[in-house]
Design a protein around this motif. Structure first.
Motif, PDB file in Angstrom:
ATOM      1  N   LEU A  72       0.823  -1.216   0.000  1.00 34.16           N
ATOM      2  CA  LEU A  72       0.000   0.000   0.000  1.00 34.16           C
ATOM      3  C   LEU A  72       0.856   1.265   0.000  1.00 34.16           C
ATOM      4  O   LEU A  72       0.523   2.247  -0.678  1.00 34.16           O
ATOM      5  N   ALA A  73       1.950   1.262   0.739  1.00 34.76           N
ATOM      6  CA  ALA A  73       2.827   2.435   0.780  1.00 34.76           C
ATOM      7  C   ALA A  73       3.468   2.691  -0.587  1.00 34.76           C
ATOM      8  O   ALA A  73       3.516   3.837  -1.054  1.00 34.76           O
ATOM      9  N   VAL A  74       3.939   1.622  -1.234  1.00 32.77           N
ATOM     10  CA  VAL A  74       4.545   1.773  -2.560  1.00 32.77           C
ATOM     11  C   VAL A  74       3.495   2.220  -3.570  1.00 32.77           C
ATOM     12  O   VAL A  74       3.751   3.112  -4.398  1.00 32.77           O
ATOM     13  N   GLU A  75       2.322   1.650  -3.498  1.00 28.35           N
ATOM     14  CA  GLU A  75       1.235   2.019  -4.414  1.00 28.35           C
ATOM     15  C   GLU A  75       0.852   3.484  -4.240  1.00 28.35           C
ATOM     16  O   GLU A  75       0.656   4.208  -5.217  1.00 28.35           O
ATOM     17  N   ALA A  79       2.737   4.535  -7.381  1.00 25.33           N
ATOM     18  CA  ALA A  79       1.761   3.989  -8.331  1.00 25.33           C
ATOM     19  C   ALA A  79       2.428   3.237  -9.489  1.00 25.33           C
ATOM     20  O   ALA A  79       2.196   3.544 -10.660  1.00 25.33           O
ATOM     21  N   PRO A  80       3.259   2.217  -9.174  1.00 26.94           N
ATOM     22  CA  PRO A  80       3.898   1.457 -10.252  1.00 26.94           C
ATOM     23  C   PRO A  80       2.871   0.578 -10.978  1.00 26.94           C
ATOM     24  O   PRO A  80       1.780   0.319 -10.453  1.00 26.94           O
ATOM     25  N   PRO A  81       3.204   0.097 -12.156  1.00 20.27           N
ATOM     26  CA  PRO A  81       2.273  -0.791 -12.875  1.00 20.27           C
ATOM     27  C   PRO A  81       2.047  -2.090 -12.092  1.00 20.27           C
ATOM     28  O   PRO A  81       2.890  -2.522 -11.306  1.00 20.27           O
ATOM     29  N   VAL A  82       0.917  -2.705 -12.356  1.00 16.80           N
ATOM     30  CA  VAL A  82       0.539  -3.930 -11.643  1.00 16.80           C
ATOM     31  C   VAL A  82       1.565  -5.035 -11.874  1.00 16.80           C
ATOM     32  O   VAL A  82       1.915  -5.765 -10.943  1.00 16.80           O
ATOM     33  N   TRP A  83       2.062  -5.168 -13.095  1.00 19.48           N
ATOM     34  CA  TRP A  83       3.033  -6.235 -13.368  1.00 19.48           C
ATOM     35  C   TRP A  83       4.283  -6.076 -12.506  1.00 19.48           C
ATOM     36  O   TRP A  83       4.858  -7.064 -12.053  1.00 19.48           O
ATOM     37  N   LEU A  84       4.701  -4.834 -12.261  1.00 19.84           N
ATOM     38  CA  LEU A  84       5.873  -4.600 -11.430  1.00 19.84           C
ATOM     39  C   LEU A  84       5.580  -4.934  -9.961  1.00 19.84           C
ATOM     40  O   LEU A  84       6.413  -5.539  -9.275  1.00 19.84           O
ATOM     41  N   GLN A  85       4.404  -4.561  -9.519  1.00 24.02           N
ATOM     42  CA  GLN A  85       3.995  -4.907  -8.147  1.00 24.02           C
ATOM     43  C   GLN A  85       4.003  -6.429  -7.967  1.00 24.02           C
ATOM     44  O   GLN A  85       4.519  -6.938  -6.968  1.00 24.02           O
TER      45      GLN A  85
END
Length: 142
Positions: A72-75, A79-85
């Motif tokens: 949640l903190a990184v998002e 706001a990185p792309p979902v694939w990176l998450q």
């Protein structure tokens, strides 16, 4: 056999490190999650344990409480792309879970051993009797 009393914290710490809760020298595990029948150093019986799924539940709670806020903190911040998450957090979750599973199970075995749960009652009575014996000998000499 180890002499003296082993505290709950010490027994759990020894188990967490994969060592026998009684002597702190032998190994608790024969394989990754297979608890040895007996300690290879002091001969303490360990097959009585009933850790079952409790270590896995604890690991899920701990890893979940660490990984989810990090995600949640990184998002929120980047706001990185979902694939990176997914590429980052799935391996982190997997490795953290595998790294904590054996130590957590060892700590649960140490807890059960020290408290005398399940089949460890006889071992606890032996430890208590051995601890009381020197006191009785001293009292008898008076």
């Amino acid at each position: 056999m180890a002499t003296g009393s082993v505290s709950l914290a010490k027994a759990m710490w020894r188990g967490f490190r994969g060592k026998c809760p009684n002597c702190g020298e032998g190994h608790v595990f024969g394989r990754f999650l297979k608890v040895a029948d007996t300690c290879d150093h002091c001969g303490e019986e360990l097959f009585h344990h009933r850790a079952d799924d409790f270590p896995a539940y604890l690991v899920i709670v701990v890893v979940g409480h660490l990984v989810v806020p990090a995600i949640l903190a990184v998002e929120t911040a980047y706001a990185p792309p979902v694939w990176l998450q997914l590429a980052v957090w799935l391996p982190v979750t997997l490795f953290a879970s595998l790294a904590l599973l054996q130590p957590t199970k060892g700590a649960i075995v140490g807890l059960q051993w020290q408290v005398g749960m399940h089949g460890f009652e006889a071992a606890k009575r032996r430890r208590e009797a051995a601890q009381l014996a020197p006191v009785l000998v001293k009292a008898a000499r008076r």
